[in-house]
Design a protein around this motif. Sequence first.
Motif, PDB file in Angstrom:
ATOM      1  N   SER A   4      24.321 -39.142  26.105  1.00 35.82           N
ATOM      2  CA  SER A   4      24.752 -39.466  24.747  1.00 35.82           C
ATOM      3  C   SER A   4      26.147 -38.939  24.444  1.00 35.82           C
ATOM      4  CB  SER A   4      23.748 -38.902  23.729  1.00 35.82           C
ATOM      5  OG  SER A   4      22.484 -39.509  23.890  1.00 35.82           O
ATOM      6  N   ALA A   5      26.445 -37.727  24.913  1.00 30.53           N
ATOM      7  CA  ALA A   5      27.728 -37.110  24.573  1.00 30.53           C
ATOM      8  C   ALA A   5      28.898 -37.740  25.320  1.00 30.53           C
ATOM      9  CB  ALA A   5      27.674 -35.610  24.864  1.00 30.53           C
ATOM     10  N   ALA A   6      28.698 -38.089  26.581  1.00 32.77           N
ATOM     11  CA  ALA A   6      29.807 -38.579  27.407  1.00 32.77           C
ATOM     12  C   ALA A   6      29.759 -40.079  27.667  1.00 32.77           C
ATOM     13  CB  ALA A   6      29.835 -37.836  28.741  1.00 32.77           C
ATOM     14  N   LEU A   7      28.576 -40.686  27.579  1.00 33.09           N
ATOM     15  CA  LEU A   7      28.446 -42.113  27.890  1.00 33.09           C
ATOM     16  C   LEU A   7      28.140 -42.952  26.660  1.00 33.09           C
ATOM     17  CD1 LEU A   7      26.324 -41.860  31.184  1.00 33.09           C
ATOM     18  CD2 LEU A   7      28.822 -41.840  30.924  1.00 33.09           C
ATOM     19  N   ALA A   8      28.033 -42.320  25.496  1.00 32.10           N
ATOM     20  CA  ALA A   8      27.770 -43.022  24.230  1.00 32.10           C
ATOM     21  C   ALA A   8      26.479 -43.824  24.263  1.00 32.10           C
ATOM     22  CB  ALA A   8      28.949 -43.938  23.877  1.00 32.10           C
ATOM     23  N   LEU A   9      25.483 -43.316  24.985  1.00 31.02           N
ATOM     24  CA  LEU A   9      24.179 -43.961  25.026  1.00 31.02           C
ATOM     25  C   LEU A   9      23.312 -43.416  23.893  1.00 31.02           C
ATOM     26  CD1 LEU A   9      23.654 -44.006  28.889  1.00 31.02           C
ATOM     27  CD2 LEU A   9      23.973 -45.992  27.390  1.00 31.02           C
ATOM     28  N   PRO A  10      22.260 -44.129  23.498  1.00 28.84           N
ATOM     29  CA  PRO A  10      21.478 -43.745  22.315  1.00 28.84           C
ATOM     30  C   PRO A  10      21.026 -42.294  22.339  1.00 28.84           C
ATOM     31  CG  PRO A  10      20.828 -45.927  23.050  1.00 28.84           C
ATOM     32  CD  PRO A  10      21.781 -45.395  24.083  1.00 28.84           C
ATOM     33  N   ASP A  11      21.203 -41.634  21.205  1.00 31.31           N
ATOM     34  CA  ASP A  11      20.807 -40.237  21.052  1.00 31.31           C
ATOM     35  C   ASP A  11      19.489 -40.204  20.294  1.00 31.31           C
ATOM     36  OD1 ASP A  11      20.665 -37.528  20.942  1.00 31.31           O
ATOM     37  OD2 ASP A  11      22.404 -37.249  19.626  1.00 31.31           O
ATOM     38  N   ASN A  12      18.384 -40.261  21.039  1.00 30.29           N
ATOM     39  CA  ASN A  12      17.056 -40.309  20.437  1.00 30.29           C
ATOM     40  C   ASN A  12      16.103 -39.444  21.247  1.00 30.29           C
ATOM     41  OD1 ASN A  12      16.449 -41.869  22.753  1.00 30.29           O
ATOM     42  ND2 ASN A  12      16.869 -43.787  21.673  1.00 30.29           N
ATOM     43  N   GLY A  13      14.806 -39.649  21.065  1.00 32.80           N
ATOM     44  CA  GLY A  13      13.831 -38.805  21.737  1.00 32.80           C
ATOM     45  C   GLY A  13      13.482 -39.219  23.150  1.00 32.80           C
ATOM     46  N   SER A  14      14.008 -40.326  23.632  1.00 28.73           N
ATOM     47  CA  SER A  14      13.672 -40.786  24.971  1.00 28.73           C
ATOM     48  C   SER A  14      14.209 -39.834  26.042  1.00 28.73           C
ATOM     49  CB  SER A  14      14.239 -42.187  25.220  1.00 28.73           C
ATOM     50  OG  SER A  14      13.577 -43.140  24.419  1.00 28.73           O
ATOM     51  N   TYR A  15      13.374 -39.570  27.053  1.00 26.93           N
ATOM     52  CA  TYR A  15      13.690 -38.729  28.204  1.00 26.93           C
ATOM     53  C   TYR A  15      13.983 -37.277  27.816  1.00 26.93           C
ATOM     54  CZ  TYR A  15      13.795 -43.455  29.699  1.00 26.93           C
ATOM     55  OH  TYR A  15      13.437 -44.760  29.893  1.00 26.93           O
ATOM     56  N   ARG A  16      13.419 -36.884  26.680  1.00 29.94           N
ATOM     57  CA  ARG A  16      13.432 -35.479  26.284  1.00 29.94           C
ATOM     58  C   ARG A  16      12.036 -34.874  26.412  1.00 29.94           C
ATOM     59  NH1 ARG A  16      18.468 -34.727  24.068  1.00 29.94           N
ATOM     60  NH2 ARG A  16      19.445 -36.554  23.079  1.00 29.94           N
TER      61      ARG A  16
ATOM     62  N   ILE B 100      18.219 -39.259  39.630  1.00 34.67           N
ATOM     63  CA  ILE B 100      17.547 -39.100  38.339  1.00 34.67           C
ATOM     64  C   ILE B 100      18.506 -39.459  37.214  1.00 34.67           C
ATOM     65  CG2 ILE B 100      16.531 -37.426  36.750  1.00 34.67           C
ATOM     66  CD1 ILE B 100      15.376 -35.952  39.116  1.00 34.67           C
ATOM     67  N   ALA B 101      19.744 -39.004  37.336  1.00 31.45           N
ATOM     68  CA  ALA B 101      20.744 -39.322  36.319  1.00 31.45           C
ATOM     69  C   ALA B 101      20.912 -40.833  36.189  1.00 31.45           C
ATOM     70  CB  ALA B 101      22.076 -38.664  36.672  1.00 31.45           C
ATOM     71  N   GLY B 102      21.003 -41.525  37.326  1.00 30.60           N
ATOM     72  CA  GLY B 102      21.174 -42.974  37.287  1.00 30.60           C
ATOM     73  C   GLY B 102      20.013 -43.669  36.606  1.00 30.60           C
ATOM     74  N   LEU B 103      18.796 -43.200  36.861  1.00 24.29           N
ATOM     75  CA  LEU B 103      17.631 -43.809  36.226  1.00 24.29           C
ATOM     76  C   LEU B 103      17.677 -43.639  34.710  1.00 24.29           C
ATOM     77  CD1 LEU B 103      13.989 -43.941  37.298  1.00 24.29           C
ATOM     78  CD2 LEU B 103      14.500 -42.921  35.087  1.00 24.29           C
ATOM     79  N   ILE B 104      17.985 -42.430  34.249  1.00 29.67           N
ATOM     80  CA  ILE B 104      18.051 -42.182  32.804  1.00 29.67           C
ATOM     81  C   ILE B 104      19.150 -43.017  32.172  1.00 29.67           C
ATOM     82  CG2 ILE B 104      18.600 -40.420  31.075  1.00 29.67           C
ATOM     83  CD1 ILE B 104      17.145 -38.394  32.854  1.00 29.67           C
ATOM     84  N   PHE B 105      20.313 -43.084  32.814  1.00 29.57           N
ATOM     85  CA  PHE B 105      21.407 -43.893  32.271  1.00 29.57           C
ATOM     86  C   PHE B 105      21.010 -45.367  32.219  1.00 29.57           C
ATOM     87  CE2 PHE B 105      24.379 -40.603  34.453  1.00 29.57           C
ATOM     88  CZ  PHE B 105      24.070 -39.667  33.480  1.00 29.57           C
ATOM     89  N   HIS B 106      20.356 -45.846  33.282  1.00 34.83           N
ATOM     90  CA  HIS B 106      19.947 -47.256  33.352  1.00 34.83           C
ATOM     91  C   HIS B 106      18.974 -47.597  32.222  1.00 34.83           C
ATOM     92  CE1 HIS B 106      19.056 -51.000  35.772  1.00 34.83           C
ATOM     93  NE2 HIS B 106      18.001 -50.965  34.975  1.00 34.83           N
ATOM     94  N   GLU B 107      17.961 -46.767  32.041  1.00 34.30           N
ATOM     95  CA  GLU B 107      16.953 -47.080  31.032  1.00 34.30           C
ATOM     96  C   GLU B 107      17.502 -46.946  29.620  1.00 34.30           C
ATOM     97  OE1 GLU B 107      14.463 -48.561  31.961  1.00 34.30           O
ATOM     98  OE2 GLU B 107      14.365 -48.050  34.075  1.00 34.30           O
ATOM     99  N   LEU B 108      18.368 -45.972  29.378  1.00 36.51           N
ATOM    100  CA  LEU B 108      18.985 -45.862  28.058  1.00 36.51           C
ATOM    101  C   LEU B 108      19.934 -47.027  27.784  1.00 36.51           C
ATOM    102  CD1 LEU B 108      19.723 -42.031  27.843  1.00 36.51           C
ATOM    103  CD2 LEU B 108      18.057 -43.322  26.488  1.00 36.51           C
ATOM    104  N   ALA B 109      20.523 -47.570  28.852  1.00 38.09           N
ATOM    105  CA  ALA B 109      21.395 -48.739  28.673  1.00 38.09           C
ATOM    106  C   ALA B 109      20.606 -49.923  28.133  1.00 38.09           C
ATOM    107  CB  ALA B 109      22.079 -49.094  29.991  1.00 38.09           C
ATOM    108  N   HIS B 110      19.334 -50.048  28.529  1.00 41.20           N
ATOM    109  CA  HIS B 110      18.509 -51.119  27.968  1.00 41.20           C
ATOM    110  C   HIS B 110      18.325 -50.944  26.465  1.00 41.20           C
ATOM    111  CE1 HIS B 110      17.630 -53.189  31.621  1.00 41.20           C
ATOM    112  NE2 HIS B 110      16.908 -52.229  32.158  1.00 41.20           N
ATOM    113  N   GLN B 111      18.327 -49.700  26.004  1.00 41.99           N
ATOM    114  CA  GLN B 111      18.232 -49.461  24.564  1.00 41.99           C
ATOM    115  C   GLN B 111      19.561 -49.754  23.878  1.00 41.99           C
ATOM    116  OE1 GLN B 111      16.559 -45.653  23.529  1.00 41.99           O
ATOM    117  NE2 GLN B 111      15.046 -45.695  25.182  1.00 41.99           N
TER     118      GLN B 111
END
Length: 363
Positions: free
Chosen positions: A82-94, A184-195
């Motif tokens: 969220s901070a560096a890639l501007a991906l959604p800042d929500n509860g996913s993957y927390r 793992i980072a790539g997976l989280i980035f990929h799935e957040l990109a869908h959001q």
Amino acid sequence: MIARSRRRYRLMLPLIRALILASILGFLQGCSTLSYYSHSIGGHLQLMGQRQPIPELLRDPQTPEPLQRKLRQVGEIRHFASAALALPDNGSYRSYAALDREAVVWSVVAAGRFSLQPRQWCYPFVGCASYRGYFSQERAWAYAGELQAQGLDVAVEPVPAYSTLGWFDDPLPSTVIDWPEARIAGLIFHELAHQQLYVKHDSAFNEAFASLVAEVGIERWVANRNGLSFAQWQVTRQREQQFVDLLLAVREELETLYRQPLDEARMGQRKAALFRQLRERYARLKRRWGGYAGFDGWFDRDLNNAHLVSIATYEAWVPAFRRLLVQSGGGLPAFYAASRELGQLPANEREQRMRQLLQPAAE
């Protein structure tokens, strides 16, 4: 009266979410039968019920140190997203879900015997997708058997994680916790990109967009981490790209074959020959890599059109999005805005624009 209505709404909210779940989990739906809806709803709610907040697990002295170390990495990756890639800042993957199986769901993909056009399953709200998923491996293979009986080429693929497009706070499942940090980072980035962006009826667009975001995200994440070797990641990425290029090249050769006016017997023989050549070309590629066998698992099965359909869905438009990122100045917010504009175009105009983006990349 108002307070009573609010209480009734809060009590009904879990039921409401369950009823709409069959519509919002795009790749998990495709059949109007109650048994399938029940399977999908039950599987997803069970997964949601197994979530544990990562901060609580880190504070728990019973959490093993290796898992704590991994979860701390996940927390850092999630913040970076969220901070560096501007991906959604929500509860996913927390949160984290400990599962007792090798995959979260199993995806079924199908194509004709002499076709590389994937079968589509369409759902309310999210549109059509080229895959259908099951929380049960047995149910996935049973459905695959039904499709095979219809003469289709079918693939059943384990899916380590999925996105509900922001409707739920998706957990990180235990199926991926032992992966290397960059993966793992790539997976989280990929799935957040869908959001970040999802276009109805266009799996290839959605998956390529998310794949490009993951690619850029991993590169920036690795460059930001002192403990990770950027050179090593580049070698890994180069091998992955060569592997994908090989599959896409054979896919193109098969497409050319399927346009020929041949009878079924001759078509089948040439199809089998191309799949044999695919294995031979992969063996040569491995020798160039010094024997690296990281993709051997992909070949440990009887390959068919459906396996290549899956690869194309994720990779075919990636070079076009890479070019769009350059045109956007390399900034992800501008890239997201440009991609969203493409997603709003009618399907035929969007495809034409994507093909135009591919041309400079091919020169």
